[in-house]
Write a protein that holds these residues in place. Structure first.
Motif, mmCIF file in Angstrom:
data_model
loop_
_atom_site.group_PDB
_atom_site.id
_atom_site.type_symbol
_atom_site.label_atom_id
_atom_site.label_comp_id
_atom_site.label_asym_id
_atom_site.label_seq_id
_atom_site.Cartn_x
_atom_site.Cartn_y
_atom_site.Cartn_z
ATOM 1 N N THR A 1 0.928 -1.276 -0.162
ATOM 2 C CA THR A 1 0.034 -0.016 0.111
ATOM 3 C C THR A 1 0.749 1.231 -0.019
ATOM 4 O OG1 THR A 1 0.139 0.443 2.496
ATOM 5 C CG2 THR A 1 -1.576 -1.364 1.499
ATOM 6 N N SER B 1 3.119 1.294 2.978
ATOM 7 C CA SER B 1 4.022 0.368 3.252
ATOM 8 C C SER B 1 5.431 0.766 3.362
ATOM 9 C CB SER B 1 4.078 -0.892 2.153
ATOM 10 O OG SER B 1 2.430 -1.556 2.238
ATOM 11 N N LEU C 1 4.723 -0.395 8.923
ATOM 12 C CA LEU C 1 4.173 0.880 8.800
ATOM 13 C C LEU C 1 4.655 1.824 9.914
ATOM 14 C CD1 LEU C 1 0.491 -0.490 8.949
ATOM 15 C CD2 LEU C 1 1.953 0.110 6.851
ATOM 16 N N PHE D 1 -1.271 -4.223 9.459
ATOM 17 C CA PHE D 1 -2.417 -3.444 9.243
ATOM 18 C C PHE D 1 -3.556 -3.703 10.314
ATOM 19 C CE2 PHE D 1 -0.888 -4.215 4.870
ATOM 20 C CZ PHE D 1 -0.401 -2.940 4.679
ATOM 21 N N ASP E 1 -4.041 -0.347 11.984
ATOM 22 C CA ASP E 1 -4.588 0.795 11.391
ATOM 23 C C ASP E 1 -5.383 1.966 12.114
ATOM 24 O OD1 ASP E 1 -3.144 0.346 9.094
ATOM 25 O OD2 ASP E 1 -4.878 -0.199 7.942
ATOM 26 N N ASP F 1 5.291 -6.350 10.237
ATOM 27 C CA ASP F 1 4.654 -7.911 9.818
ATOM 28 C C ASP F 1 5.893 -8.811 10.541
ATOM 29 O OD1 ASP F 1 2.684 -6.873 8.425
ATOM 30 O OD2 ASP F 1 3.389 -7.229 6.551
ATOM 31 N N GLY G 1 1.796 -11.128 6.473
ATOM 32 C CA GLY G 1 1.580 -9.869 5.776
ATOM 33 C C GLY G 1 2.590 -9.855 4.527
ATOM 34 N N ARG H 1 -11.025 -3.973 5.572
ATOM 35 C CA ARG H 1 -10.470 -4.588 6.557
ATOM 36 C C ARG H 1 -9.931 -6.108 6.075
ATOM 37 N NH1 ARG H 1 -6.796 -5.589 8.624
ATOM 38 N NH2 ARG H 1 -6.483 -6.967 10.252
ATOM 39 N N LEU I 1 -7.087 -6.476 3.674
ATOM 40 C CA LEU I 1 -6.015 -5.966 4.316
ATOM 41 C C LEU I 1 -5.485 -7.153 5.051
ATOM 42 C CD1 LEU I 1 -6.206 -2.396 5.274
ATOM 43 C CD2 LEU I 1 -4.422 -3.439 3.462
ATOM 44 N N GLU J 1 -8.683 -3.447 17.039
ATOM 45 C CA GLU J 1 -9.577 -3.170 15.714
ATOM 46 C C GLU J 1 -10.899 -2.875 15.896
ATOM 47 O OE1 GLU J 1 -9.470 -6.251 12.876
ATOM 48 O OE2 GLU J 1 -7.179 -6.813 13.097
#
Length: 346
Positions: free
Chosen positions: A43, A46, A64, A88, A91, A107, A112, A231, A234, A313
């Protein structure tokens, strides 16, 4: 008549034994076709780096990052995802932690978009042991120039955070654990069974099923309707990457003999810890998380109503509030939260 039945049962038993013995060999070890390099699935947020790991040419790690740069005046937060998930998963809270200091979510290998190592990629120890995961955590910190960090882990990421705190306590300032996987155990096998080629092929079969399913993530929510299509996409980004299935198969096979044993050493952990759980967690029972919190010498437990296993999440606002309150309390009690003075203060 009974002799005929006996013969029939014997034949069925033999057929069953042959199926059990030979059936796993029907699982192809050819990697799934039509997949792409990790960077092609990345993404805009990334980032990638390469860390050393003995017996390899280096391991690529996807991560990230927030916008706050590292420095002596801010704490570092290293976010650790749970089983089958990836960076992710954080996020919804990345911005919150960015407001508190310097934040990185990465990751873990092979999840990931991080490296999907197969048997051809390492010459010595497996990169998928629990010890290797701890080594890779600190290698990632080294590559990013993080001398110390507050480790934030969900589920298996929580147990990884605890193991890292025990392995190198001088580098772990504090712990934030969301439904840590401490007492629950995966199925394990004696090496004599785990090393059978049939078992390895079954691990690959299960890895493909697990990696292409959303069932575990849906069970991780108290209310699965809160899961968005974005979601889900990802969470499953690994399945776009070449060799993901072989790598996950190796990881699952390793886990058959790799027991989570950190629970026995919880009283040795001297870092302050915030332990968070949802009261609707269907994967790690509330009682297990309460027990883990009670065993940690400097812990605070927060139970969030209406939240499941991945509260960061599903209930990010509630998690952010709990973390903000706890961090404020740490600063009041210990002073700065980034200089690693907690152990000296006790």
């Amino acid at each position: 008549m009974w002799k005929a039945w006996l013969v029939s049962l014997t034949i069925l038993a033999l057929i069953g034994a042959v199926a059990v013995g030979l059936g796993p060999f029907l699982v192809s070890t050819t990697p799934l076709p039509g997949l792409e390099p990790a960077r092609a699935a990345a993404t805009p947020a990334s980032r990638f780096l390469v860390i050393p790991f003995e017996g390899t040419d280096g391991v690529e790690v996807h991560y990230l990052a927030g916008t706050t740069p590292p420095g002596p005046a801010v704490p570092n937060f290293l976010l650790l995802h749970g089983f089958t998930l990836n960076a992710f998963t954080w996020d919804e809270l990345l911005g919150f932690f960015d407001g508190q200091g310097h934040v990185i979510a990465y990751d873990q290998v092979p999840y990931g978009l991080s490296a999907k190592l197969t048997r051809l990629d390492w010459a010595e120890a497996s990169p998928y042991t629990r010890e290797a995961a701890v080594d890779q955590l600190f290698a990632t910190m080294d590559a990013l120039g993080l001398a110390q960090a507050i480790l934030v882990g969900n589920s298996a990421g929580g147990s990884l955070a605890l193991e890292a705190a025990l392995a190198r306590p001088e580098r772990v300032t504090a712990l934030i654990l969301v439904s840590p996987w401490v007492y629950a155990q995966r199925p394990t096998l004696p090496p004599s069974l785990a090393d059978l080629p049939q078992t390895e092929r079954l691990s690959l079969f299960l890895a493909r099923r697990l990696g292409q399913s959303t069932a575990l993530l849906r069970r991780s929510y108290a209310d699965p309707s809160r899961l968005s299509d974005e979601r889900l996409a990802l969470a499953g980004v690994h399945a776009r990457v070449a060799n993901w299935d072989l790598a996950w198969g190796h990881l699952l096979h390793q886990s058959l003999t790799d027991v989570v044993s950190v629970s026995a050493r919880l009283p040795e952990i001297t870092q302050p810890a915030l332990v968070i759980t949802g009261d609707q967690d269907r994967l790690v029972p509330l009682a297990d998380t309460q027990q883990a919190a009670a065993a940690l010498p400097l812990s605070e437990l927060v139970v969030l109503p209406g939240c499941g296993h991945v509260a960061h999440e599903e209930c990010p606002g509630q998690v952010a509030d709990a973390v903000a309150d706890w961090l404020a309390g740490l600063q009041t009690t210990f002073g700065s939260v980034h200089v690693g003075e907690f152990r000296d203060a006790n």
